[in-house]
Structure formats: structure tokens, C-alpha cells
Design a protein around this motif. Structure first.
Motif, PDB file in Angstrom:
ATOM      1  N   PHE A 163       4.023  27.395 -34.276  1.00 19.88           N
ATOM      2  CA  PHE A 163       3.702  26.811 -32.973  1.00 19.88           C
ATOM      3  C   PHE A 163       2.189  26.620 -32.872  1.00 19.88           C
ATOM      4  N   VAL A 164       1.814  25.457 -32.346  1.00 20.20           N
ATOM      5  CA  VAL A 164       0.399  25.195 -32.037  1.00 20.20           C
ATOM      6  C   VAL A 164       0.338  24.819 -30.571  1.00 20.20           C
ATOM      7  N   GLY A 165      -0.472  25.515 -29.795  1.00 24.94           N
ATOM      8  CA  GLY A 165      -0.572  25.162 -28.377  1.00 24.94           C
ATOM      9  C   GLY A 165      -0.809  26.383 -27.514  1.00 24.94           C
ATOM     10  N   VAL A 166      -0.237  26.330 -26.304  1.00 26.52           N
ATOM     11  CA  VAL A 166      -0.466  27.393 -25.320  1.00 26.52           C
ATOM     12  C   VAL A 166       0.856  28.089 -25.016  1.00 26.52           C
ATOM     13  N   VAL A 167       0.834  29.417 -25.074  1.00 23.04           N
ATOM     14  CA  VAL A 167       2.013  30.215 -24.730  1.00 23.04           C
ATOM     15  C   VAL A 167       1.766  30.848 -23.358  1.00 23.04           C
ATOM     16  N   LEU A 168       2.767  30.759 -22.485  1.00 22.55           N
ATOM     17  CA  LEU A 168       2.624  31.286 -21.123  1.00 22.55           C
ATOM     18  C   LEU A 168       3.713  32.320 -20.841  1.00 22.55           C
ATOM     19  N   ILE A 252      -2.527  32.478 -25.918  1.00 29.16           N
ATOM     20  CA  ILE A 252      -1.423  33.085 -25.158  1.00 29.16           C
ATOM     21  C   ILE A 252      -2.016  33.620 -23.856  1.00 29.16           C
ATOM     22  N   PHE A 253      -1.464  33.205 -22.727  1.00 24.81           N
ATOM     23  CA  PHE A 253      -1.872  33.769 -21.439  1.00 24.81           C
ATOM     24  C   PHE A 253      -0.728  34.670 -20.950  1.00 24.81           C
ATOM     25  N   ILE A 254      -1.008  35.976 -20.863  1.00 25.73           N
ATOM     26  CA  ILE A 254       0.000  36.909 -20.332  1.00 25.73           C
ATOM     27  C   ILE A 254      -0.469  37.353 -18.948  1.00 25.73           C
ATOM     28  N   ILE A 255       0.325  37.014 -17.955  1.00 26.24           N
ATOM     29  CA  ILE A 255      -0.071  37.312 -16.570  1.00 26.24           C
ATOM     30  C   ILE A 255       0.969  38.278 -16.005  1.00 26.24           C
ATOM     31  N   ASP A 256       0.512  39.401 -15.506  1.00 25.38           N
ATOM     32  CA  ASP A 256       1.474  40.387 -15.008  1.00 25.38           C
ATOM     33  C   ASP A 256       0.760  41.476 -14.224  1.00 25.38           C
ATOM     34  N   TYR A 257       1.551  42.327 -13.539  1.00 25.24           N
ATOM     35  CA  TYR A 257       0.913  43.478 -12.904  1.00 25.24           C
ATOM     36  C   TYR A 257       0.884  44.620 -13.896  1.00 25.24           C
ATOM     37  N   GLY A 258      -0.247  45.310 -13.909  1.00 21.23           N
ATOM     38  CA  GLY A 258      -0.363  46.395 -14.870  1.00 21.23           C
ATOM     39  C   GLY A 258      -1.790  46.880 -14.976  1.00 21.23           C
ATOM     40  N   TYR A 259      -1.986  47.768 -15.929  1.00 21.81           N
ATOM     41  CA  TYR A 259      -3.278  48.454 -16.058  1.00 21.81           C
ATOM     42  C   TYR A 259      -3.644  48.619 -17.530  1.00 21.81           C
TER      43      TYR A 259
END
Ligand code: SAM
Length: 390
Positions: A163-168, A252-259
């Protein structure tokens, strides 16, 4: 603390679904010799085909559902994310997007609309969704919101080889099954679910996987000797390792609640972060409402960053959602209305507050940005970068 006695009772149809799933869980417990790990239990509750929370037909997201996510709050979220995506696309010859767990499909549709406006459409927008029911909803959303772009979107059953590109992944890791660990008088055990004949209950046992022993030792070194309950999300680490394996070039953009780990496993956070959501009420009892409520745990971003490094990715930024959105230009997007409609502006101002204020989603949610083979730094991910805390 348990709030379950204040929760609304399910209607008769929902109750039937719960009863069926309960029977499935009981059978799994029997087949496994009397107990299953909490991770297996959570997996059945959320993803058992046709009956699990995400796999059955109820509305989950938005006002009619049990919880609301950023893309459901405002299209400004997806539009701002698109600015970050464009920064990556500028460095790629082949521009694709791969979104995991696309929920209602709204974020995908809003991103494609925005990228079309900015003349940055990707070659393909791939979606990998664990729930067959949600996949259908996503297809409906895409057909309704962007009928002319339907052909851009492809649903995949597994991670592609290259894969080439953006992972969300927005709020995907928090929906992955976690192992529950207990530290008591210096002894480490894993928490399992057993059946006492009528009800499910917690019980303790040996660690179910060798890898948990290393993680438990790390946690022990952070918490000392105190009695402690917590979670470890091995599924998210395995998932990220698989993506790293397929990502040739991109972000890769990983968006989530956490610490970060030191906060996640702080000695004072003695009861973990498991939470359940049912009709917009949060509570801490996952042993009720099987298949009818969401079960989630906060994300340990240090573990994800370490997995990224171990798999050859570059950890390029760790921001609060507020900094990520402000750097992406969320406030400027609202100014671009020449025919300024006052009501719309007020609505957008209130949406931006929900997405960015520290007491709302701005601080609890974080964005971990991981890259491979990008020649230049992404300009917008420097604002408030806290990689030092990981
Ligand atoms: C909390 S919802 C978030 C939905 C959406 N991203 C949003 O922000 O509105 C979690 C989503 O992740 C999906 N999911 C969980 N684990 C997954 C996995 N390993 N692969 C793909 N989808 C997954 C669920 O089915 C669900 O669609």
C-alpha cells in the motif's frame, strides 16, 4: 463503581438479541473448559456475527445511538484531516487512502468531498471494516452523500500486500479486544469470564499468552506493589504490525483516546480504563447488556509507537486532537464562507469547541502520526508535538 441500575431496560427485540448472544458466550465458556479471557469475551460481545454490538443491526453512532465520534459531530473534522492528507499526497506519486473501521461512512464521504474540492482526489479510497452491518451502512452513506464518487471506494476483506498512501483509524484501536490484568499483593494474574450457572462473573487465572508476561513485568515496574487492574491491547499492536508490513510509502494517522504509558499505567489509575456505553450513558460493567452496549478501553500510545519502531516505521508526531486540528486549519475552514450564514457559523463554532476544548475531546483524544519513506517533514504535525512523553 457501577451505574448499571440507572440504565434504560432494552426493548423486547433487543432483549432477544442479548439472550441469543448470552447463549453463544455460555457455549464458548463451556467449550473452553469453564472460562474465557476477557479479550475473547469482548470480541464476542462486539463482533460475533449477527449478534455482536458492531455486527448487529442497531444504530450505534450519533444521537440515536450510544455514543458520538468526531466525524459524526462535524464535517469539519474530516475536512481538517484532509489538509493533513494533502500534505502527504504532495510527496507521493500514487495517492490512496485506506480507512479502518469507517463507522457510518461519513468521514470517508466528507474526506472525498473535500479532496475533490481541492482537486486532490485519491486514486482509490479503501475501507476495511470488521462489521458486515456497518459495511452496508457505509455503502449506503457513500451512495447517498457522494453518488458520483462511489467508484472511488472499495471495501477490502483484508489488509493489502502493498500500500502507498494514507492509512486512517479514528476510534478503532479503542474498540479492539483487550486483555484484563490484575496485580494483587505482588502476584500477577489475568482476568477471565466464567459462568456461575445463571450469570457471568470475573475470575482469575494464569496469563493466557507468553507476550503478556513481558507487558505485565513492564507494568509492574511502573506501579510498584499496589493492587491494580488494567488492560493490555495486544490486538492493536498486532493490527499495527500488519499495516506496517504492507505500507511501502506514506503515513498512518491513529486518532483515539488514550495516554502515553506512564500515564496509562500510573499507580493511581488503579481500576483501568474499561468503559461501556449504552444510549449515551457511560458505566463500567461489561458483564451486562451483551451485544447491546459498546465496550472500550483507552489506548496505550507508547505501545503503538514501540510497535511502529519495531516494524520500521518512523514515529513522526504525537499531538493532542486540538493541536492536530488547529494545525490542520480547522478555524480557517469556517472563514471560507463568503455568503456567511450566521446560524451555520454559530453551529460550526460550537462543533469546533467540542472537537478542540481540553474539557471536551481536544485533550483526551490524541493523534499518533507514523511515516515510512517520506522525503520531507509533514509541516502541520509539529504543533504541540509530544513524542517526548511516549
Ligand atoms: C468506535 S467505532 C468508530 C467508527 C468511526 N471510525 C468513527 O470515528 O465514527 C469503531 C469501528 O472500528 C471497527 N473495527 C474494530 N476493529 C477493527 C479492525 N481490526 N479492522 C477494521 N475495523 C475494525 C468497528 O467495527 C467500528 O466500525
Amino acid at each position: 463503581m457501577t451505574f448499571s441500575n440507572t440504565l434504560p431496560a432494552p426493548d423486547s427485540i433487543a432483549q432477544q438479541y442479548q439472550d441469543q448472544l448470552f447463549a453463544v458466550i455460555q457455549q464458548h465458556i463451556t467449550d473452553a473448559g469453564g472460562k474465557i479471557t476477557f479479550a475473547d469475551y469482548m470480541n464476542l460481545c462486539l463482533y460475533y456475527p449477527g449478534l455482536g454490538y458492531y455486527s448487529a443491526g442497531s444504530q450505534k453512532l450519533g444521537q440515536q445511538g450510544d455514543f458520538t465520534t468526531a466525524p459524526e459531530i462535524s464535517p469539519l473534522f474530516a475536512r481538517t484531516l484532509s489538509c493533513h492528507i494533502r500534505d502527504v499526497f504532495q510527496q507521493l506519486e500514487q495517492a490512496n487512502i485506506l480507512e479502518f473501521g469507517a463507522g457510518s461512512g461519513k468521514m470517508a464521504a466528507d474526506i472525498l468531498k473535500e479532496l475533490e474540492n481541492k482537486q486532490y482526489l485519491p486514486e482509490r479510497y479503501y475501507i476495511i471494516e470488521a462489521s458486515a452491518d456497518l459495511r452496508q451502512r457505509q455503502q449506503h452513506t457513500v451512495k447517498t452523500m457522494i453518488p458520483h464518487l462511489v467508484d472511488k471506494v472499495t471495501w477490502l476483506d483484508k489488509i493489502p500486500e502493498n500500500f502507498v498512501g494514507v492509512v486512517l483509524a479514528n476510534e478503532v484501536c479503542d474498540a479492539m479486544p483487550v486483555h484484563s490484568l490484575q496485580f494483587e499483593a505482588g502476584k500477577i494474574s489475568e482476568r477471565y469470564i466464567e459462568n456461575d450457572g445463571q450469570q457471568l462473573q470475573w475470575c482469575k487465572g494464569e496469563l493466557s499468552q507468553p507476550h503478556l508476561a513481558n507487558r505485565a513485568a513492564e507494568i509492574q515496574s511502573l506501579i510498584g506493589d499496589c493492587d491494580y487492574l488494567t488492560e493490555v491491547n495486544l490486538a492493536a499492536e498486532g493490527w499495527l504490525a500488519s499495516i506496517a508490513d504492507c505500507l511501502q510509502q506514506g503515513t498512518i494517522f491513529i486518532i483515539d483516546y488514550g495516554y502515553p504509558q506512564v500515564t496509562y499505567y500510573h499507580p493511581q489509575r488503579t481500576s483501568g480504563s474499561l468503559m461501556c456505553y449504552y444510549q449515551h450513558q457511560g458505566h463500567d460493567n461489561p458483564l451486562i447488556l451483551q451485544g447491546l452496549q459498546d465496550i472500550t478501553a483507552h489506548v496505550d500510545f507508547t505501545a503503538l509507537a514501540q510497535t511502529a519502531i519495531d516494524n520500521g516505521l518512523e514515529v513522526t508526531s504525537f499531538q493532542s486532537q486540538a493541536d492536530f486540528l488547529l494545525a490542520g486549519g480547522i478555524t480557517e475552514l469556517t472563514l471560507s464562507h463568503d455568503d456567511a450564514d450566521e446560524l451555520l457559523m454559530l453551529q460550526q463554532a460550537s462543533e469546533i469547541k467540542r472537537l478542540t476544548l481540553p474539557a471536551e475531546m481536544g485533550e483526551t483524544f490524541k493523534v499518533l502520526t507514523l511515516c515510512r519513506n517520506l522525503g520531507q517533514l509533514l509541516p502541520r504535525i509539529q504543533l504541540g508535538d509530544r513524542r517526548y512523553s511516549l
